[in-house]
Design a protein around this motif. Structure first.
Motif, PDB file in Angstrom:
ATOM      1  N   VAL A  38       3.830  21.716  -3.563  1.00 35.07           N
ATOM      2  CA  VAL A  38       4.011  21.079  -4.852  1.00 35.07           C
ATOM      3  C   VAL A  38       2.230  20.865  -5.373  1.00 35.07           C
ATOM      4  O   VAL A  38       1.762  20.735  -4.616  1.00 35.07           O
ATOM      5  N   ASP A  39       2.435  20.438  -6.487  1.00 32.64           N
ATOM      6  CA  ASP A  39       0.866  20.384  -6.995  1.00 32.64           C
ATOM      7  C   ASP A  39       0.695  18.620  -7.123  1.00 32.64           C
ATOM      8  O   ASP A  39       1.530  17.835  -6.726  1.00 32.64           O
ATOM      9  N   TYR A  40      -0.526  18.172  -7.286  1.00 33.52           N
ATOM     10  CA  TYR A  40      -1.074  16.897  -7.116  1.00 33.52           C
ATOM     11  C   TYR A  40      -0.027  15.940  -8.189  1.00 33.52           C
ATOM     12  O   TYR A  40       0.105  15.085  -7.549  1.00 33.52           O
ATOM     13  N   GLU A  41       0.269  16.388  -9.283  1.00 36.17           N
ATOM     14  CA  GLU A  41       0.988  15.663 -10.160  1.00 36.17           C
ATOM     15  C   GLU A  41       2.190  15.141  -9.549  1.00 36.17           C
ATOM     16  O   GLU A  41       2.896  14.262  -9.796  1.00 36.17           O
ATOM     17  N   GLN A  42       3.146  16.196  -8.840  1.00 39.68           N
ATOM     18  CA  GLN A  42       4.431  15.902  -8.149  1.00 39.68           C
ATOM     19  C   GLN A  42       4.102  14.917  -7.300  1.00 39.68           C
ATOM     20  O   GLN A  42       5.187  13.953  -7.201  1.00 39.68           O
ATOM     21  N   ILE A  43       2.996  15.273  -6.486  1.00 39.71           N
ATOM     22  CA  ILE A  43       2.717  13.934  -5.265  1.00 39.71           C
ATOM     23  C   ILE A  43       2.628  12.709  -6.068  1.00 39.71           C
ATOM     24  O   ILE A  43       3.379  11.695  -5.578  1.00 39.71           O
ATOM     25  N   TYR A  44       1.760  12.496  -7.035  1.00 41.46           N
ATOM     26  CA  TYR A  44       1.591  11.274  -7.655  1.00 41.46           C
ATOM     27  C   TYR A  44       2.993  10.828  -8.261  1.00 41.46           C
ATOM     28  O   TYR A  44       2.940   9.560  -8.193  1.00 41.46           O
ATOM     29  N   ALA A  45       3.610  11.402  -8.857  1.00 44.97           N
ATOM     30  CA  ALA A  45       4.967  11.101  -9.639  1.00 44.97           C
ATOM     31  C   ALA A  45       5.825  10.532  -8.304  1.00 44.97           C
ATOM     32  O   ALA A  45       6.514   9.455  -8.634  1.00 44.97           O
ATOM     33  N   TRP A  46       6.001  11.188  -7.339  1.00 37.27           N
ATOM     34  CA  TRP A  46       6.809  10.729  -6.197  1.00 37.27           C
ATOM     35  C   TRP A  46       6.211   9.336  -5.650  1.00 37.27           C
ATOM     36  O   TRP A  46       7.106   8.218  -5.546  1.00 37.27           O
ATOM     37  N   VAL A  47       4.961   9.368  -5.635  1.00 37.89           N
ATOM     38  CA  VAL A  47       4.187   7.866  -5.256  1.00 37.89           C
ATOM     39  C   VAL A  47       4.795   6.796  -6.174  1.00 37.89           C
ATOM     40  O   VAL A  47       5.111   5.678  -5.691  1.00 37.89           O
ATOM     41  N   ARG A  48       4.362   6.963  -7.599  1.00 38.56           N
ATOM     42  CA  ARG A  48       4.642   6.060  -8.711  1.00 38.56           C
ATOM     43  C   ARG A  48       6.035   5.561  -8.661  1.00 38.56           C
ATOM     44  O   ARG A  48       6.323   4.577  -8.878  1.00 38.56           O
ATOM     45  N   HIS A  95       6.869   3.198  -5.799  1.00 42.78           N
ATOM     46  CA  HIS A  95       6.054   1.995  -6.146  1.00 42.78           C
ATOM     47  C   HIS A  95       6.755   1.170  -7.191  1.00 42.78           C
ATOM     48  O   HIS A  95       6.749   0.027  -6.993  1.00 42.78           O
ATOM     49  N   ASP A  96       7.128   2.020  -8.391  1.00 40.94           N
ATOM     50  CA  ASP A  96       8.003   1.267  -9.633  1.00 40.94           C
ATOM     51  C   ASP A  96       9.293   0.551  -8.901  1.00 40.94           C
ATOM     52  O   ASP A  96       9.649  -0.467  -9.567  1.00 40.94           O
ATOM     53  N   ARG A  97      10.015   1.200  -7.880  1.00 42.12           N
ATOM     54  CA  ARG A  97      10.969   0.496  -7.458  1.00 42.12           C
ATOM     55  C   ARG A  97      10.665  -0.426  -6.272  1.00 42.12           C
ATOM     56  O   ARG A  97      11.609  -1.049  -5.500  1.00 42.12           O
ATOM     57  N   GLY A  98       9.674  -0.884  -6.360  1.00 39.34           N
ATOM     58  CA  GLY A  98       9.166  -2.143  -5.334  1.00 39.34           C
ATOM     59  C   GLY A  98       8.797  -1.444  -3.882  1.00 39.34           C
ATOM     60  O   GLY A  98       8.860  -2.375  -3.036  1.00 39.34           O
ATOM     61  N   ARG A  99       8.814  -0.229  -3.743  1.00 41.01           N
ATOM     62  CA  ARG A  99       8.670  -0.034  -2.288  1.00 41.01           C
ATOM     63  C   ARG A  99       7.412   0.531  -1.838  1.00 41.01           C
ATOM     64  O   ARG A  99       6.459   0.544  -3.064  1.00 41.01           O
ATOM     65  N   ALA A 100       6.830   0.480  -0.631  1.00 41.07           N
ATOM     66  CA  ALA A 100       5.432   1.072  -0.317  1.00 41.07           C
ATOM     67  C   ALA A 100       5.679   2.481  -0.066  1.00 41.07           C
ATOM     68  O   ALA A 100       6.173   2.800   0.816  1.00 41.07           O
ATOM     69  N   PRO A 101       5.056   3.264  -1.000  1.00 41.83           N
ATOM     70  CA  PRO A 101       5.064   4.791  -0.790  1.00 41.83           C
ATOM     71  C   PRO A 101       4.708   5.142   0.442  1.00 41.83           C
ATOM     72  O   PRO A 101       3.673   5.089   1.026  1.00 41.83           O
ATOM     73  N   LEU A 102       5.375   6.154   1.056  1.00 40.32           N
ATOM     74  CA  LEU A 102       5.366   6.580   2.232  1.00 40.32           C
ATOM     75  C   LEU A 102       5.009   8.356   2.083  1.00 40.32           C
ATOM     76  O   LEU A 102       6.089   8.742   1.647  1.00 40.32           O
ATOM     77  N   VAL A 103       3.978   8.910   2.418  1.00 40.19           N
ATOM     78  CA  VAL A 103       3.827  10.393   2.195  1.00 40.19           C
ATOM     79  C   VAL A 103       3.470  10.917   3.654  1.00 40.19           C
ATOM     80  O   VAL A 103       2.651  10.736   4.314  1.00 40.19           O
ATOM     81  N   VAL A 104       4.594  11.802   3.914  1.00 39.61           N
ATOM     82  CA  VAL A 104       4.466  12.588   5.164  1.00 39.61           C
ATOM     83  C   VAL A 104       4.003  13.936   4.847  1.00 39.61           C
ATOM     84  O   VAL A 104       4.599  14.686   4.133  1.00 39.61           O
ATOM     85  N   VAL A 105       2.771  14.415   5.397  1.00 39.64           N
ATOM     86  CA  VAL A 105       2.210  15.699   4.999  1.00 39.64           C
ATOM     87  C   VAL A 105       2.209  16.545   6.382  1.00 39.64           C
ATOM     88  O   VAL A 105       1.512  15.936   7.153  1.00 39.64           O
ATOM     89  N   SER A 106       2.467  17.779   6.106  1.00 42.74           N
ATOM     90  CA  SER A 106       2.256  18.670   7.381  1.00 42.74           C
ATOM     91  C   SER A 106       0.881  19.297   7.281  1.00 42.74           C
ATOM     92  O   SER A 106       0.203  19.490   6.220  1.00 42.74           O
ATOM     93  N   THR A 136      -3.249   6.891  -9.104  1.00 43.75           N
ATOM     94  CA  THR A 136      -2.204   6.077  -9.269  1.00 43.75           C
ATOM     95  C   THR A 136      -2.517   4.441  -9.250  1.00 43.75           C
ATOM     96  O   THR A 136      -1.792   3.739  -9.848  1.00 43.75           O
ATOM     97  N   GLY A 137      -3.783   4.302  -8.768  1.00 47.88           N
ATOM     98  CA  GLY A 137      -4.149   2.874  -8.684  1.00 47.88           C
ATOM     99  C   GLY A 137      -3.728   2.155  -7.356  1.00 47.88           C
ATOM    100  O   GLY A 137      -3.760   0.798  -7.560  1.00 47.88           O
ATOM    101  N   ILE A 138      -3.000   2.608  -6.978  1.00 53.94           N
ATOM    102  CA  ILE A 138      -2.320   1.925  -5.649  1.00 53.94           C
ATOM    103  C   ILE A 138      -3.106   2.345  -4.372  1.00 53.94           C
ATOM    104  O   ILE A 138      -3.307   3.345  -3.976  1.00 53.94           O
ATOM    105  N   ARG A 193       0.836  -1.021   0.075  1.00 60.99           N
ATOM    106  CA  ARG A 193      -0.019   0.037   0.109  1.00 60.99           C
ATOM    107  C   ARG A 193       0.830   1.262   0.134  1.00 60.99           C
ATOM    108  O   ARG A 193       2.214   1.153   0.484  1.00 60.99           O
ATOM    109  N   CYS A 194       0.313   2.370  -0.303  1.00 63.99           N
ATOM    110  CA  CYS A 194       0.901   3.695  -0.113  1.00 63.99           C
ATOM    111  C   CYS A 194       0.077   4.122   1.368  1.00 63.99           C
ATOM    112  O   CYS A 194      -0.913   4.013   1.366  1.00 63.99           O
TER     113      CYS A 194
END
Lengths: 341, 341, 341, 341
Positions: free
Chosen positions: A196-206, A209-220, A260-262, A162-163
């Motif tokens: 940053v905008d939504y697209e940047q966030i999705y890009a980081w998540v993808r 994920h593409d490297r096999g990690r569970a994407p971790l987003v920390v948001v203030s 992202t479908g994740i 999961r993300c």
């Protein structure tokens, strides 16, 4: 010399260590006596004050919260400075140590400047948003708790592929997110200073994920994506201006999942970050600040506060600390970029 | 550019975060490749080296120890710099990031100065004894662990009305004892820089006991009481110069019990202080230092190391960091006096 | 004998300890080999399987999550048992150890009963809702994390004279709330098995407040007040049937504030409770269950699972564990009453 | 009905939760009053007793130690039962709840049987050596602390390719070593019940080392190798019969290093294991036992104690609990073998 102490605003790990440091120092080396003012300015306005002895402060430096209680009562309400002067005179209080954040210190500075009240300050905020001090106590504990939470959430995210979105505190600045995100190995760190905008966030998540990690987003909590609908931005702020319930994390999670479908889950750490035992770092800093505040009071340095500069405790004016928010600077934001995605 | 990384000397929480920070930064923004050198200088002398990729460093910033291993092998043993040059040339290594404490950095500085090796440094020590850097990573974790231990020991001491002596690490300086003692509310803090005599120790213990407290004594492993028998001072040092087994805590406990009549127990924290997960503070500091070391290497700043100054990471010479021990200064000692007894 | 292992359903601290215990036991004393099935039933249906060696499981018993991954794929989807049989035959798998909760074990029992598949089970749930086993691993960790959170929230509540509502996991049973509420000294414990009404909740809160305490309410996610509007009950369940966002805690907090006049805040612990390092208790229990499952497989005890009874690990049928939910019994509810209010 | 409560013997995490559970239950549902007896039997013999109210016990269930203090005073010293009867009569005490370990419960049983004193018991020991109860509170906390320490030591051992010996408590039984060793992934677990010889220890260490692991040896303080010199066995026991200073861990470390050539370090956890905050498990168990003890007192069940059986709290005779030590049984020893080496 009789010193009144008060804690005001949101509570913060380390408040009790400040109180203990001040009382121990004042009683032992300055022959002062102390008065504990209940619930911040409220106690001063309503004369809710009791003697505070070394016995009262023993063993408290590791305890969360504040033995004096706190409130958000404004110093210029309920009779304000004139009422305070009456209480102070009646109680024989010669100086006040006000421990608080931006609002408290701004109020204290005005009480000194406009009304001649004998107040010195100790800066306090888990958000680390005060200027003219390297760090404030409470911040280290909050960042530590957030990091431990991120560590926990990572394992469950990885097991489920999961993300995970984690919303941390910080009000209008991103310090807790920056530090806990770096410490926890986040793939996206979202802070108010750099929207940053939504697209940047999705890009980081993808990317993660593409490297096999569970994407971790920390948001203030104060972050708002560039280009976000105003309705999103306004919805659900509570009385402290913090996003309630929904929260930015809960706003982002379904958007990330859709884009992202994740599968994505959100966790809002909330008040966990400001309670409980302070770290050793915060206890030491708080104790030193409390002792230094007594020196300020002994010297009649009204309007000054104790502040951390490198490894030294120095004296700065309260006004300089609240003049502007201490934002995460460009250089720290640039520095962290290679860790994201 | 191919960068070799090594970790040398006693292990330290945060080493893995340095490694990860350096590799992420170097690969992503400088297009570097990395070589992991096993077990400090040993790996460089014996050509025990393997590629180190971003995959190898993922998720490691919160893990204790060092994925590269460490040893106390001296850089001027086993063929020394000439042998290193052969290995470096054969491997195509352009720069070395040496992560270590006093001995490692002194060796690295000499390799640069006398032998022209391309080495930059990252300071590492739980003892916080390196000069020209505000703090070193590992110290915060060690002080935190020691404080948590003191918190635990306090409750058992109070239940039994005992005096508790806790021996902490620190080699020849008292930083861990000073910080954990302040954070844990110790009644006596004993550090090598200020060797009080037995009578002062007993006086602090008696004073706390007379106020109904369970006296808590935090002693740095390098402390020796003023006026102590030389036999005491020499006995039982291990290969690192640390007091083994007996230890200064175990020496003091029966003496305190005999002199004061208060039942006294001793605990030696030992290696607990240098293992396990680093605190968020140390992870952030270590990550930033690792990233900064890559900049030093990219710039060919041989002989320089990344260093903490206030909230900034700056560049200083390795020689300036090891020139003299960073002792607890008089002012910090004076400051803590009102908390003792 | 070749054993396939899979972990299915929500993740749970201790899964890795089960896997390690099984592999160590099977390889060392039964000369078995092991196959790691990825993401629960999905891996078995899609033949996503890899050898699992003692090397793969070293050092993992203290790590959260599951190295095998997990999913909620249903065993009777995607070709179901016939497809599984093909995969098992092709892989030479002689037995399957299925580690999971109610759904997983019910599925596994049916695969044995209806389709003759060679499956044994290990019960897993942080909710502790499985019958015929004293405790399940994961529960102790979840209760510990919830208790630590309650400890933290208490100090901030006391400083602000607030009421604090903490929502914990548990699905349809109240075990986590009961244990963390008892351990954390809650003034109200709200569990699905005993749906008290709003007035009772307010009464507990007022009673604590009147004695000068900061009222602490621990509520299980599955709790619904007696007499609650059906709209409240239906709103915002997620795909797992758990209350999303809003949550029962967020529902109760403003109602308590309105009814009692006491400022009230809510915290939803969420996924924190199922991630990260398992407690020692859970590691020991999980390791023992993993080892016992190997014995079940060696004996061909299909349809049986390893279970905790007192201090012993025994064999019970999977069907008996999922036949009905293990509810908090009346006697435990009666017992806790004197601690409330 | 007025109930006296005392805590006796070594302190133990959970004592305060017992006291709180008893007082809350007694005051609220039985209309009892309570008397706090200071420092175990000493307070009863010396009439050092004060009223104990619900106010006194608020918020204490998570605190380590005992608010009543403890001592090792023997009940048959200082006038013994006759003196106790005078104090009880003068104070109007109708029953005594004695919370303690083997010695305390044996003394309490004798006071009931031989002298007719109205005493009920609550079993307490971190060592888990009491018979006729599944677990005792304090044990879970001790095993958890030992496991966390082992986790920390593992990383430093791996970085240095060292063998690490950890000595844990347990007196004459191996429960803490067994559980923390299983939870921490130890390669050798050494317990008094099964005294393996030096060669077996070396073999386990070599086996782990040969597989590239840092060998981890967990040894119970009461362990003595088969065939050990008697001088070793006798040396350095303290007043509690525990090995002081030297300790078995410090004895083994150099022997392992000499025999295997693997650098070996030893850590003695000591009093850390019995101090500080109890785990949630121990708080719940302790609270339930305290409440059950009140029932025993209300029913006049003198000589009985509250005991854990599976998930139930039952009543058993104190004599049955101290009749013999609860040793680690053969089956648990056999079970753990596949995890060693």
């Amino acid at each position: 010399m009789n010193i009144g102490i008060l804690t005001s605003g949101g509570d913060c790990p380390g408040l009790n260590a400040v109180i203990r440091g001040a009382v121990r120092k004042g009683v032992r080396s300055e022959h002062m006596t102390f008065s504990g003012i209940r619930d911040g300015w409220r106690g001063l306005l309503e004369d809710d004050i009791a003697p505070l002895t070394t016995h009262d402060v023993r063993g408290i430096s590791g305890r969360g919260g504040t033995i004096l209680g706190t409130s958000r009562t404004h110093p210029y309400s309920q009779g304000g400075p004139e009422q305070m002067k009456r209480v102070i005179a009646a109680r024989g209080i010669d100086a006040i140590i006000a421990i608080g954040g931006e609002g408290t210190l701004a109020g204290a500075a005005r009480l000194v400047r406009d009304d001649g009240l004998p107040v010195v300050g100790v800066p306090k905020t888990i958000d680390n948003d005060l200027d003219n001090t390297d760090y404030t106590f409470g911040f280290d504990t909050a960042a530590e708790i957030a990091t431990e939470a991120i560590d926990r959430l990572r394992t469950t995210a990885e097991s489920h592929h999961r993300c995970m979105v984690v919303e941390v505190m910080g009000r209008n600045v991103g310090w807790i997110a920056l530090h806990s995100g770096m410490a926890g190995g986040a793939h996206a760190i979202l802070i108010p200073e750099f929207p940053v905008d939504y697209e940047q966030i999705y890009a980081w998540v993808r990317s993660a994920h593409d490297r096999g990690r569970a994407p971790l987003v920390v948001v203030s909590e104060g972050f708002m994506p560039a280009g976000a609908d105003e309705q999103v931005a306004d919805k659900g702020r509570d009385r402290d201006g913090r996003i309630r319930l929904g929260g930015i994390g809960n706003h982002l999670a379904p958007m990330i999942e859709d884009a992202t479908g994740i599968e994505t889950r959100s966790t809002l750490l909330g008040h966990l970050q400001r309670g409980g035992q302070p770290t050793a770092y915060d206890r030491v800093l708080a104790t030193r600040l409390g002792m230094a505040a007594v020196d300020l009071a002994a010297n009649g340095s009204w309007g000054q506060m104790a502040s951390l500069s490198g490894t030294d405790i120095v004296s700065v004016s309260m006004e300089s600390a609240v003049d502007k928010l201490k934002l995460v600077p460009q250089q720290r934001w640039d520095e962290v970029q290679v860790l994201l995605g």
